[in-house]
Design a protein around this motif. Structure first.
Motif, PDB file in Angstrom:
ATOM      1  N   PRO A 127       1.411  31.479  16.278  1.00 21.21           N
ATOM      2  CA  PRO A 127       0.802  31.684  17.604  1.00 21.21           C
ATOM      3  C   PRO A 127       0.102  33.040  17.738  1.00 21.21           C
ATOM      4  O   PRO A 127      -0.937  33.144  18.385  1.00 21.21           O
ATOM      5  CB  PRO A 127       1.993  31.582  18.563  1.00 21.21           C
ATOM      6  N   GLY A 128       0.667  34.072  17.109  1.00 16.56           N
ATOM      7  CA  GLY A 128       0.116  35.409  17.272  1.00 16.56           C
ATOM      8  C   GLY A 128      -1.061  35.738  16.385  1.00 16.56           C
ATOM      9  O   GLY A 128      -1.643  36.826  16.505  1.00 16.56           O
ATOM     10  N   THR A 129      -1.440  34.826  15.463  1.00 19.30           N
ATOM     11  CA  THR A 129      -2.545  35.116  14.541  1.00 19.30           C
ATOM     12  C   THR A 129      -3.788  34.276  14.822  1.00 19.30           C
ATOM     13  O   THR A 129      -4.798  34.425  14.134  1.00 19.30           O
ATOM     14  CB  THR A 129      -2.114  34.867  13.079  1.00 19.30           C
ATOM     15  N   THR A 130      -3.742  33.406  15.817  1.00 18.11           N
ATOM     16  CA  THR A 130      -4.878  32.522  16.096  1.00 18.11           C
ATOM     17  C   THR A 130      -6.087  33.311  16.585  1.00 18.11           C
ATOM     18  O   THR A 130      -5.970  34.454  17.046  1.00 18.11           O
ATOM     19  CB  THR A 130      -4.524  31.470  17.164  1.00 18.11           C
ATOM     20  N   LEU A 185     -11.096  42.469   4.752  1.00 16.62           N
ATOM     21  CA  LEU A 185     -10.989  41.834   6.059  1.00 16.62           C
ATOM     22  C   LEU A 185     -11.195  40.334   5.866  1.00 16.62           C
ATOM     23  O   LEU A 185     -12.305  39.873   5.576  1.00 16.62           O
ATOM     24  CB  LEU A 185     -12.028  42.389   7.039  1.00 16.62           C
ATOM     25  N   ASN A 186     -10.121  39.574   5.997  1.00 18.11           N
ATOM     26  CA  ASN A 186     -10.181  38.115   5.892  1.00 18.11           C
ATOM     27  C   ASN A 186     -10.161  37.520   7.290  1.00 18.11           C
ATOM     28  O   ASN A 186      -9.638  38.116   8.230  1.00 18.11           O
ATOM     29  CB  ASN A 186      -8.979  37.596   5.092  1.00 18.11           C
ATOM     30  N   TRP A 187     -10.703  36.301   7.423  1.00 22.55           N
ATOM     31  CA  TRP A 187     -10.775  35.691   8.735  1.00 22.55           C
ATOM     32  C   TRP A 187     -10.597  34.180   8.635  1.00 22.55           C
ATOM     33  O   TRP A 187     -11.239  33.520   7.806  1.00 22.55           O
ATOM     34  CB  TRP A 187     -12.121  35.998   9.399  1.00 22.55           C
ATOM     35  N   HIS A 188      -9.689  33.633   9.485  1.00 20.52           N
ATOM     36  CA  HIS A 188      -9.485  32.177   9.558  1.00 20.52           C
ATOM     37  C   HIS A 188      -9.147  31.601   8.185  1.00 20.52           C
ATOM     38  O   HIS A 188      -9.599  30.524   7.810  1.00 20.52           O
ATOM     39  CB  HIS A 188     -10.743  31.506  10.128  1.00 20.52           C
ATOM     40  N   GLU A 189      -8.344  32.377   7.434  1.00 21.56           N
ATOM     41  CA  GLU A 189      -7.973  32.043   6.050  1.00 21.56           C
ATOM     42  C   GLU A 189      -9.214  31.839   5.184  1.00 21.56           C
ATOM     43  O   GLU A 189      -9.195  31.078   4.215  1.00 21.56           O
ATOM     44  CB  GLU A 189      -7.050  30.815   6.009  1.00 21.56           C
ATOM     45  N   ASN A 190     -10.307  32.524   5.572  1.00 20.15           N
ATOM     46  CA  ASN A 190     -11.589  32.425   4.861  1.00 20.15           C
ATOM     47  C   ASN A 190     -11.996  30.963   4.653  1.00 20.15           C
ATOM     48  O   ASN A 190     -12.501  30.581   3.594  1.00 20.15           O
ATOM     49  CB  ASN A 190     -11.525  33.169   3.530  1.00 20.15           C
TER      50      ASN A 190
END
Length: 344
Positions: A127-130, A185-190
């Protein structure tokens, strides 16, 4: 007579001590024999070579050995070694931190992002990483600090190589989600998802319904065709390096309205920043579409004031998902994190 009695007592004590260990090892060995036989008899393995070698970590005794000296490609079972190394060198409670700061001239601020290689930023698994949770925290911090305008975004890449594609990945892999390499910096599990629509007949063209999250600065073209109803996902995404356009080739089953395939997010750092700026712009009514995004390796912390720090789930939780879903990105990120923290 007394000596004989004492010797018997010693023997009884000795066998009493080792018998449970021996019995336990024998039970484990028997269970492994039955389980491996069932595994090897699976129809999907009829043309495969299988191997299993199990050693008691305390005694060093071999509990089970079937083709233990046959050289095989270990593939994702190597993630176990990566996980153990991370536990040993980082600790199970280790957490990544992504810092956000702004220049001291807050009326026209320079937004600074200091990432740490966190592969969970924007993940849907906690929940905290969305995406919603991340943007809410950053937006609230900017509002609280009284920052009225953002003139540029700087991302600190110090100590981290820009090349994200691991050695050995083939052309057919690197555009798809399992081929996503790690950045600082990764985002949305890339990863991004594409939803496809196929026709009712074999050979019909397949169209793109939607892409989530939105790809900033990139386009995709579908050359996918419809195949038989039970053929599954045989579509592959190809994104040439440093090119703004990609193509999807292959097949998906006929008569699909929202058939999902997943790709490796091109340039995750600018994708994150652009998505963040879009979100901030919608909230504030400002146009951040032309705000420049720059990579830097020379930042003086004294010129900036911390806005907020985003903290990842603990390593213990990250490794749970790493092995449950065999997430290549998590494993690659941990290896680079170990190198960065130990050798800078």
């Amino acid at each position: 007579m007394v000596l004989f009695f004492r010797f018997n007592r010693i023997l009884i004590f000795f066998f009493s001590a080792i018998l449970p260990t021996y019995t336990q090892a024998q039970i484990v060995s028997e269970k492994l024999t039955v389980a491996f036989k069932s595994f090897a008899n699976d129809a999907q393995l009829r043309n495969a070579t299988t191997s299993l070698y199990v050693v008691d970590a305390t005694s060093g005794k071999v509990i089970f050995d079937k083709n233990g000296k046959v050289g095989l490609v270990p593939a994702s079972t190597q993630k176990v070694i990566t996980s153990i190394s991370a536990y040993e060198l980082l600790g199970k409670n280790f957490q990544y931190q992504t810092q956000f700061a702004y220049s001291k001239n807050k009326d026209v601020a320079s937004l600074l992002i200091i990432p740490s290689g966190d592969p969970t930023l924007g993940s849907w698994r906690w929940p905290g990483t969305t995406e919603q949770a991340i943007f809410k925290k950053v937006s609230q911090a900017i509002t609280k600090a009284g920052v009225s305008q953002i003139r540029e975004v700087l991302v600190d890449h110090a100590g981290w190589e820009e090349e994200a594609i691991p050695d050995g990945w083939i052309w057919q892999d690197i555009g798809n989600y399992y081929g996503a390499g790690p950045s600082k910096l990764n985002w949305h599990e890339n990863q991004f998802d594409i939803f496809l629509k196929s026709g009712k007949n074999k050979g019909d063209p397949v169209s793109i319904v939607s892409i989530k999250p939105v790809l900033h600065g990139y386009t995709l073209q579908s050359e996918v065709k419809a195949a038989g109803p039970e053929t599954g996902d045989k579509a592959f995404i190809y994104f040439p390096l440093n090119a703004p356009a990609g193509v999807i080739r292959g097949t998906i089953p006929v008569d699909q309205n929202k058939f999902k395939i997943s790709g490796a997010l091109p340039q995750p750092t600018p994708q994150f920043v652009r998505t963040l700026l879009d979100s901030l712009g919608k909230e504030s009514g400002k146009d951040y579409s032309k705000v420049p995004v720059k990579s830097t390796r020379k930042v003086s912390a004294t010129d900036y004031i911390t806005l907020c720090t985003l903290v990842s789930p603990p390593l213990d939780s990250l490794i749970f998902w790493l092995n449950r879903k065999s997430i290549n990105l998590y494993s690659e990120a941990l290896v680079k994190t170990l190198a960065f923290r130990n050798k800078k």
